[in-house]
Each structure stands twice: as C-alpha cells, then as structure tokens.
Design an enzyme around this catalytic site. Structure first.
Site, PDB file in Angstrom:
ATOM      1  CB  SER A  41      -1.055   0.533   1.730  1.00  0.00           C
ATOM      2  OG  SER A  41      -2.063  -0.692   1.138  1.00  0.00           O
ATOM      3  CE  LYS A  44      -3.741   0.358  -1.144  1.00  0.00           C
ATOM      4  NZ  LYS A  44      -4.311   0.147   0.150  1.00  0.00           N
ATOM      5  CE1 TYR A 166      -3.675  -1.650  -5.352  1.00  0.00           C
ATOM      6  CE2 TYR A 166      -4.513  -3.413  -5.307  1.00  0.00           C
ATOM      7  CZ  TYR A 166      -4.047  -2.091  -4.713  1.00  0.00           C
ATOM      8  OH  TYR A 166      -4.442  -2.748  -3.172  1.00  0.00           O
ATOM      9  CE1 TYR A 218      -4.114   0.274   5.233  1.00  0.00           C
ATOM     10  CE2 TYR A 218      -1.896  -0.388   6.464  1.00  0.00           C
ATOM     11  CZ  TYR A 218      -2.506  -1.314   5.364  1.00  0.00           C
ATOM     12  OH  TYR A 218      -1.826  -0.523   4.183  1.00  0.00           O
ATOM     13  CB  VAL A 236      -0.530  -5.855   4.384  1.00  0.00           C
ATOM     14  CG1 VAL A 236      -1.585  -5.504   4.845  1.00  0.00           C
ATOM     15  CG2 VAL A 236      -0.134  -5.398   3.217  1.00  0.00           C
TER      16      VAL A 236
END
Ligand code: GLU
Length: 578
Positions: A41, A44, A166, A218, A236
């Site tokens: 992530s 992102k 992705y 998160y 993660v």
C-alpha cells in the site's frame, strides 16, 4: 504477519530496519535496511501522484475523492453521496487511480510506473513475480472491488486490466533504504535529493502528503497524526514511510503487524523518533531562522574608495544613513516578512539602502512581488536601493531597474556616492591648485615644485605595474586610480579584488618608494586623468642638499600612511564581527 496474500507469510518476521534520509541526501541506516520486501500500500500515494502528473487534478478527482473514510481499507463500497471511492489510500481509491493510469497509457503503463518508482528510489526497481502471482490468484476481494468500480462507471474499460497493474504496483520490490529515499523525495517537494532529479511538482507532492496525513495509516490515521504528526503510509508487507516536509524521510521495515495492519515496531520507532527529535508537524519552533545576517551602516563598513577629508567627515557624520542589510538563507514567506519589516524599520532613518544577497541561497518566487512592492515604496519616498552580489539568483524582472553590483565593495562605493553627491558614480574634478600642495603642505614649495612632473594618463592605463622598482611616488591631480590584487576567494577561484581607489589629492606608490622593495600590485587610472610624479633621483638630490626639507617630506608621507593604516585597522576589526 499478513497472510491473506500467501506469499507475504514467507517473510522473516524478525527482520527490522530503520533508515533516515535527509533533505540534503545524507543517509542514516541501521538493521536490515537492504532486505527486499514488497511495497504494497505504500505505492498508493505515489501512483496517485503519478496520476495527478499524467492526467491533472480535475480528471483524477472525478474518479476518486479526498476525504478520510471510516471504513476498512479493503471495504467493498463507495461513498454513497458521490458514488466514487472516498480517497486513494483505500483499495477502492487506489485501484480506481491505477486503472486511470492503465487506461490512459495502455500497454506501456507498467514500464512507465516502474520507471517512476525507480526515479523516486534512485535505483532500478523490479516486480516480485512470486508476490504478484500470489495476489493475482488470491485477491478475490480486490477483484470484487474492481468490478464494483466498473459497475459504478468509475472504471470505464476492462476492470481486470487496471486491477492487474494495481497488483503489479503493490508487488514492486523495495528495501528500507529505497523507501527512505522515496520519502526524502517527498520531503524535498518532489526533487530526489540523491539524483537531484525533479520528479514531481511541489503542488502534487503537497496533495500526496495531505492525503497521507489524513488517510495514510489505515484506521490508526487520527491517532498517528495526534502522536507522531507526520504524513505517512504503511503497507501490509511491514514497511512504513514517513515524511518530515522540508527536512527528512523516514522508513522502517518490520513484518509483524498490529491490529490496524500497521507494522508494530514501525509505529513504535516513528513515535520515538518524532518525540526525541521534536519532529511533530504541529510542533514547529517559530524562530528557527533569521534572514538577516547582519545589519550595519556606512560609518562601520566603508568601501575601499579612499575619500578626501571633506567626504570622509561627511561619511563619518552621515554614514549612518546608508543602511546595509546582509540577507541570508532560503527566503520563504516568513523570512521575507521579517526582511520587509526590517527594511520598513530602517527606512525611517535611511537615505540609501544597500541589500547584499550573497548569502541568500534561494528566494521563493512568491517573495519577489512582496520585495518589489516594498522597494517601489522606498523609491517613492526618495530612498534609492543598491543591490549587491545577487548574480546567482534568478532576479525578478521587477527588480532589474535597480543598480546592482557583483562586488560588495563596488556596491558600497555606489551607495556612499549616492549619499555624498546624489549620483552612483563620481569622478571628482581637479581643484585649481596642484594637488601636491595639500599632501606636502609642510614642505618648502620652492624646493618641491621643480621636482614634480605632471603625467597624463589614458583611461585604463597602468601607472604602476607589479614587480617594477619602486622608484617614484605619485599624487593624483584628477581622475581615479585603483589598485587590485588577485585574491583566492572561498570557492577557491582567484579574482581581482580592489585594495583601494585613490582620488585627487591622494598619494600612492609611497610604500615601495620608501621601502625600496619592488611594486606589490598594479595601479590603474580607471577614468583617465593627470597625476604628479616625484622621482627617487630628485628626492636623493633633495636629501643631499636640503636634508631638512627631505625630513619634512618623509614626515608628510608617514602621516599619510599612518592615517591610511588607522582606517584599515578599524575596517579589519569590524570585519571580525561579520
Ligand atoms: N496489495 C495489497 C491489497 O490490496 C495491499 C494492501 C496494503 O498494503 O494495505 O490488499
């Protein structure tokens, strides 16, 4: 450790690395900082930045919002009000973002994305194929999200294509060190501090950091901003990337996750670094820098243009009205405001303002109009401005009408001239009397007169050349005479530096004349003019036949030298305070 992507469960849980990369490219690393892991992530915010760069803000915001979401990062839902994902830090928003890149670029998208991440890390990166395949096979939830996006017209083409890019993006293999360099690039407004390459515009980086600040960690994002106070993103696989804007990038790697899905040790490390080094974004010291290195005036700092008695006493009396500001550093809004306030304060007592910019490394563009406005106000009040040593700065056109000099000494001379006579340049006229009558006033003129020869000099002509025998002495009748030596400056380069400029009535060449040593520097008549010359052989005759007159002449020279030396001593002592 995360195991919903089976391949991630194979990582060594004990790996632990910390890297700090500063805005000027220094790296501090400890632990397992070169172990590869997948970015997940943390990709992102970067793919969001790439989308902004490729497609522009308007188009990107049509497909993904910028509000924090209260839902889990992998929720299969859209914002009920807008019908699009709430932000690009949750999976729905990230898949929508990457799908836009995939749609716009087509077959080349993977290469472009990888190149972009490599530029950020300053190293060629690749995709961990095992992790990519593992997520491809097991990522049913993300597949569901992608199809939901297709159904809601957020994705307008094949939902599998964007999803595939992705998964690849999340499987980019990086090290803790790479992440710190990427973070430092964000800390430097999009310029990579190692390569110097300009990768993203500052406006884009600002937006990326804003989203990292509100949505990067998160469901712990609020807590994180409260305690650690830095824009950050975690993944993660166990990476955490945090940014102290303008100062440094921080990266940690440790695969064990807490209940929020953030690296447990990563969180603890960042909390401690933030507290121990005082890096919380909302805990900024107001007085860290000053844009004013020194503020003085022309009674303390004087140019090496020697002045006659009348000018000298005028400078001693009114020199305080030439205000000299030595500015320094990177001038941003806060510094500019301080500088303007200081100029405003000084302008009540100033008749001339000299602004020396040699120690200024950058003037942020937004400051130029503010400075220009202030200078225009000074101009309206009849206070001239002289700029010094600003050749390294991209000067705003609004400032080009002001006189500027590449040497501080020349700028100071111009400022003094403005005070003394109202003009930048002064070329003093000769008086009616031969000028030697002033310097040698105590010596019998009947004896001296026959010995003095008048010499005419063209502009730029050398009166004295270095290395010559010092067998005559000069007194300027008209024009200006400058002596320069080549001095090694801080950058190691030798440059011609003015030692002194002599004006009518002043004596020069007397040092070698008295000592008998060769000339130590050139003296050039810069303006053209006349000067008186006294030859050693005539002086020797005077000594022989009129020793009393010779003593008087030497006393006059000693007086003159003493006055020059006194002035130099004062200037030298003042320089120590610079
Ligand atoms: N590829 C992972 C996913 O989409 C990234 C998750 C994460 O790091 O938060 O589930």
């Amino acid at each position: 450790m995360a195991d919903y992507i089976p391949e991630l469960a194979r990582a060594n849980p004990d790996h632990f690395g910390i890297v700090l990369a500063t805005a000027d490219g220094r790296i501090y690393a400890v632990g397992d900082t070169d172990v590869p892991f997948t970015i997940q992530s943390i990709s992102k915010p970067f793919s969001y930045g790439l989308a902004l760069k490729l497609l522009g803000r308007e188009q990107v915001q049509r497909k993904v919002g910028v509000e924090p979401s209260g839902e889990a990062f992998n929720a299969i839902s859209l914002d009920p009000q807008t019908g699009i994902p709430r932000n690009p830090m949750i999976n729905a928003g990230a898949i929508a973002t990457t799908a836009q890149i995939s749609h716009a670029i087509g077959a080349d998208a993977e290469r472009l994305l990888l190149e972009f991440f490599s530029d950020l890390a300053n190293r060629p990166l690749s995709i961990d194929q095992a992790v990519y395949r593992s997520e491809c096979e097991s990522g049913h939830r993300n597949r569901a999200i992608s199809h939901l996006l297709r159904n809601a017209q957020v994705i307008e083409t094949d939902p599998e294509q964007g999803l595939d890019l992705y998964f690849r993006q999340c499987a980019i293999s990086i090290t803790c060190r790479d992440l710190a360099v990427m973070a430092a690039t964000l800390a430097c407004q999009g310029s990579n501090p190692l390569s110097g390459d300009h990768i993203l515009e500052p406006e884009i980086v600002t937006r990326m950091l804003a989203l990292m600040g509100t949505c990067g960690m998160y469901d712990y994002a609020g807590h994180w901003l409260y305690d650690v106070g830095m824009p950050a993103k975690s993944g993660v696989a166990g990476g955490v990337l945090a940014v102290v804007p303008g100062r440094l990038g921080i990266a940690t790697y440790s695969p064990r996750l807490d209940a929020y899905g953030n690296s447990s040790r990563g969180i603890a490390v960042c909390e401690e670094i933030s507290q121990r080094l005082g890096l919380h974004l909302y805990n900024q010291n107001p007085g860290l820098t000053t844009p004013i290195r020194r503020s003085s005036n022309a009674t303390f700092q004087q140019s090496r243009r020697l002045r006659n008695t009348q000018e000298e006493s005028q400078l001693a009396e009114q020199g305080g009205q030439v205000r000299i500001l030595h500015a320094q550093g990177v001038i941003d809004f806060a510094d500019c405001e301080l500088l303007l306030a200081e100029i405003q304060r000084l302008s009540n007592k100033a008749r001339v303002l000299l602004l020396d910019l040699v120690q200024v490394t950058e003037v942020q563009p937004l400051c130029w109009p503010l400075l220009a406005t202030q200078f225009e106000l000074l101009r309206q009040r009849g206070i001239p401005l002289v700029l010094s040593r600003c050749q390294h700065l991209p000067l705003d056109p609004a400032l080009t009408p002001y006189p500027r000099y590449s040497s501080f000494d020349e700028a100071l001379e111009a400022a003094e001239n403005l005070l003394l006579g109202g003009a930048l340049h002064s070329n003093p006229e000769a008086g009616d009397q031969p000028s030697w009558t002033h310097v040698l006033k105590d010596v019998d003129p009947e004896l001296i007169e026959p010995m003095m020869r008048l010499r005419r000099l063209e502009p730029g002509e050398a009166v004295i050349e270095r290395g010559q025998a010092g067998d005559s002495l000069f007194i300027a009748q008209s024009g200006l005479y400058s002596t320069t030596v080549d001095l090694q400056e801080l950058d190691g380069q030798f440059r011609a530096t003015r030692m002194a400029t002599f004006a009518p009535g002043m004596c020069f060449g007397e040092i070698a004349f008295i000592s008998g040593l060769p000339r130590s520097a050139d003296v050039i008549c810069t303006t053209g003019g006349f000067c008186w010359e006294l030859l050693r052989e005539d002086f020797d005759q005077l000594r022989l036949h009129h020793p009393q007159a010779a003593i008087q002449l030497l006393l006059a020279l000693a007086n003159d030298l003493g006055a020059k030396l006194g002035r130099t001593n004062v200037q030298l002592s003042l320089m120590e305070q610079l």
